[in-house]
Design an enzyme around this catalytic site. Sequence first.
Site, PDB file in Angstrom:
ATOM      1  N   GLU A 407       0.816  -1.111   0.016  1.00 15.97           N
ATOM      2  CA  GLU A 407       0.076   0.106   0.010  1.00 15.97           C
ATOM      3  C   GLU A 407       1.070   1.180  -0.024  1.00 15.97           C
ATOM      4  OE1 GLU A 407      -2.059   1.025   3.480  1.00 15.97           O
ATOM      5  OE2 GLU A 407      -0.901  -0.340   4.777  1.00 15.97           O
ATOM      6  N   GLU A 416       3.830   8.807  -4.424  1.00 12.26           N
ATOM      7  CA  GLU A 416       4.592   8.339  -3.394  1.00 12.26           C
ATOM      8  C   GLU A 416       5.610   7.322  -3.784  1.00 12.26           C
ATOM      9  OE1 GLU A 416       2.677   7.481   0.371  1.00 12.26           O
ATOM     10  OE2 GLU A 416       1.609   9.442   0.389  1.00 12.26           O
TER      11      GLU A 416
END
Lengths: 675, 675
Positions: A407, A416
Amino acid sequence: MNSNRKRVSCGLDVGFTEDLEESIMRSNQNGYDFICTNIVKEGSAPFQGAKLNEKIGGITDTSYLFNSHEWASLVVGKVSYFTDLTSPVDKRRLMASEALMQELQFAAFLSLPAVIVEVKDENCSAVARIIYSFLHQGHHNLHIWVKIPLQSYDGQQDTWQWWNKFRRMCNSHGRIGLALEITSDLPPQLERWSGEPIRVVFLSTSVFLTNKKGFPVLSRPHQQIVSKLLRLNCQAVISGDKINEDSVVVYHQYLNHLCQAANTEGQYERFARGYEDYLQAPLQPLMDNLESSTYEIFEKDPIKYSMYQEAVYRCLLDIIPDEQRDEVTGVIMVLGAGRGPLVRMSLRGAEKANRKVKLYAVEKNRNAAVLLEHLRATEWKKHDVTVVSADMRTWDAPELADIIVSELLGSFGDNELSPECLDGATRFLKPNAVCIPQSYTSYVSPISSQKLYNEVKGVVNSERNKPPESSFETPYVVRIHNYHELADPIALFTFNHPNWNNASENPKTEFYGQVTPKQWQAKFSKECAVEMNGGNHNADVVKEEIDGSECDSLPFSVNDKGLLPDNHHNSRYKRLSFNVPFDTILHGFAGYFRCALYQDVEISIEPRTHSPGMFSWFPIFFPVKDPIDITGGSNLKVDFWRCTNEEKVWYEWCVDSPRPSSIHNPNGRSYTIGL
Amino acid sequence: MNSNRKRVSCGLDVGFTEDLEESIMRSNQNGYDFICTNIVKEGSAPFQGAKLNEKIGGITDTSYLFNSHEWASLVVGKVSYFTDLTSPVDKRRLMASEALMQELQFAAFLSLPAVIVEVKDENCSAVARIIYSFLHQGHHNLHIWVKIPLQSYDGQQDTWQWWNKFRRMCNSHGRIGLALEITSDLPPQLERWSGEPIRVVFLSTSVFLTNKKGFPVLSRPHQQIVSKLLRLNCQAVISGDKINEDSVVVYHQYLNHLCQAANTEGQYERFARGYEDYLQAPLQPLMDNLESSTYEIFEKDPIKYSMYQEAVYRCLLDIIPDEQRDEVTGVIMVLGAGRGPLVRMSLRGAEKANRKVKLYAVEKNRNAAVLLEHLRATEWKKHDVTVVSADMRTWDAPELADIIVSELLGSFGDNELSPECLDGATRFLKPNAVCIPQSYTSYVSPISSQKLYNEVKGVVNSERNKPPESSFETPYVVRIHNYHELADPIALFTFNHPNWNNASENPKTEFYGQVTPKQWQAKFSKECAVEMNGGNHNADVVKEEIDGSECDSLPFSVNDKGLLPDNHHNSRYKRLSFNVPFDTILHGFAGYFRCALYQDVEISIEPRTHSPGMFSWFPIFFPVKDPIDITGGSNLKVDFWRCTNEEKVWYEWCVDSPRPSSIHNPNGRSYTIGL
């Protein structure tokens, strides 16, 4: 005058009053929080031709009555409306200008929280000039609320343009807000106001209808716009003939009722409370180690982890046939295990699927790995779990994985650096391994939000060597609230996993037997093309994209390592085109993601497909340095680049039309994401 | 490659050359100053797939040939044109981007003065992005010259829009210039280019015609545009098939001939040489004492003083009838006598008129008064001249004047506070006295000038407490040169003298016998109205202005001294409206003045009525902070205010439409003129 979710902060417009104390007391007794009152009697113009130290009547007589706190909480001033501000007779013009300035200065002197300034036509440069001059004098805190009617008196003019002109002339000053007057007739395109800094809604008693029981109510269209505006944390003011009747309390009660009825606050809204339009720098989990409390917040998401469990469950059923479930042990690697929620969900998914699994929990944050080791020895002691304290990009895995679970998504999907991290894990995948997530796509929509623009303008960048405009060249994670979405979001960049493109570096190439990189490539291209179609991408371009042979005919040597960075295949470029049907002003772009965890098990924060109740991600906001006026019917085109080099990843963006912006964040000078 | 007025700096576009030294030598032998050459061979793309430290051929082989100075003066680079910059195939796009970047970096490495980058359609965001990124890397000095054709290949597109987009995307970077390619067909509206930073004009040999003698010549329209552009100090480059012929020298000779034929440089241009587009802060002679050398420069003006002499002559004839010339002695006061030129001209005017005069030379600059006293004792010893070292606003005059003569005008007329100074002298005027000048009016026109915009952007304001945008909130005196006037100038503010409006303070009111202030007022109003008519002012407004009774009905007390500053009657406001027929970009406003010294004896720097050869004033430039795109056919409206208080005077300005700007210089925060 603090906003309160349960009840509407509401004032009474009492006009000019001879006895201020009495007016406030009566308003309070009737359930109102504050009053709006003229600073001087209309027409009397006591400031004209007089000096402040002379006796000038009206509110100015009562200035000894209250202390600053009382003035600040009980009274909003209204300045006179001067038609002479543009008089060609210089003396008339000067006297009017000076009188307006003195009323403003008197309001500031009394510590009033705000004054109302009326704009009655598009010809507002003279009053804007005085307001703007006033705001540059001294260090008072008086706010200016510009009163604009939703509909012009002749119904022919676009009053939003009056506001837009006023705001622009005052350089979008942060202390200028909007006092929106709800008119009996409602023009179209009311949504445009939702991007504006509305501080107060003016409602005349004459706008209300009377229901069968004799109580005032609003028509359904009025209910919609008023309850929508009140959700923007603004206040209300009741004006008109009936405000002196004792029954005036019913108007406030009705607004409270309206607000509570419209309150559809869910789990997401409750979580987001207080974060509305609050800018946050995007997390950089690759460069920084998260704190336990940050993990804790995100672990509370009620939706995300159940979707992961479902994805692992479905995936295990697919890759280990029922008849092999006793012989085969699936190897699951959780990459970025944090404090263990994905490990937990994977174990539950395996349990539900009735499949044997061996699980590696890989975590680069050594602090979190300590917790994981504890969980392994306790909660997971009956399972085959191995905790690895390592960076997935350099970990020397002891075996190959069937499933990797991660995740690593940011609000924009890839921001990210999930693509770069998972590419680093391709080395230890079996050829038919599955990544959970399998793919994700960023989405972008143009938005108008004076509020967000002012927030960005207010960001003080303390870092050296950054240009003054750096706050506008940085995306922000933010619960966008006081905004207007100018068009539906469009798909931007898609990433698919596993991405064998980068697999030539794989030291374990003997495992490629079953699936060639070329086959993977073809598959990805097709998926990507579908996404691009969804994004209104030029058809020829899509065709070229699907055409796998293109890649073979590139005139570059196979070994181009010296020229392009390792992660060059995660570079992206795309032009998006939006049709904007109304006059508006562009302040930037909202960003979202949609993610396929496994097949049709999806999580999404893209508004039309948002996973209900999932609160782990707020949207991301890409500002535009100079707000861009857009004429209705224009085609708004914007270019986004995802740039990569050996050390970092960044976005650049620019508006191409109807009016080109400068290119934002060249070379990543203001914002990068470190690898 | 320095520009030279006598001859055109001219280069040859040799394309790709295997032997750079030979190419340069041949070009020089043929009379050319430099060459333009491709950095790599078109199509060979040696930078693609290779690293700089490998052998890559072409210009890159010869990098050892020259020293930096030679590279900088002899060679302009041309980068390859990459169609792949927007390819949807990421690898193609990345390779093209990287190759372009490496060509740029190589040019910078060699110390080339500039490289040419071609733009071939409106879709230029990708190349703009790489250029903009490049300009932010390191501290090299390489300039980018964006090559744009005057006419698109299909003749259908407005190539100025390509340039405008490119420039905007690169945030009007100062190192980006324009390489304008003169095409065989010329589109309309060529004047628009004259506001752009043109560095070089590309002329293909195919654009030339052949005259009867067999020499290349340009058609008349081509001659006009080329000679106009060459006056902007740009260079030329000859390209095309015939550049390798030995006769190529004739093209350069022709351009030199064209340039010399078009050279209509007069006294003004000679004086202005070197000051083109050079920003100067307006003089503040009230606050600062001028130096003798400054006086000296302005005294050389061949026109101004002869007009003053004529004005005094004509005035004396009018106010002293021929039959009284022996009894009456006219009292002339020269206010701001400086080093005496106005005294000299007044004496000559009196001599020519055969009238007796008594002359006071009043000068606040004590240093200049020393010189004046010397002149009185020598040059003027036979005349009745009294030198007074005093400020006219406080001088206690021993008698009243028939004529006051002053030269207090700035480039904008009133901007050196002539109105305030002369008002201060009203005290010692006879009721029918004449002011020379009698009136002056400022004029304004909208202009486009990337050059001036960049100059303003480059102004470093060292003063504290000024906002970052202060350089854009200051007017500049500047010989505007590289600009495009978007519409004819319009009259803005008019001042008439003597101005009895301010005469209530006059201690010598007994002299009002003959002319009442009201009569003066009526006269002024009418003159003002005529000016306003000339300025397309709204007809109703003019009517109200003329209506003298308006002034009586003002609702203010007679004594409003407490509210308005003494000089409030010199405050002004006006909205100007210009029709702009073509797409363009607004960078600011040029300001001029027109002045009636006496009746029809005028001096003017307003272009259409400019006094020939008078060089004492350059225009003034009011910048606009954010350049405003204007669509052809738009009505451009701008507001100007002249603001006054007890200590200072300043201007504020803002664009109202088509797109509102912020209000410039609120409260005079960036620029004021001290009283």
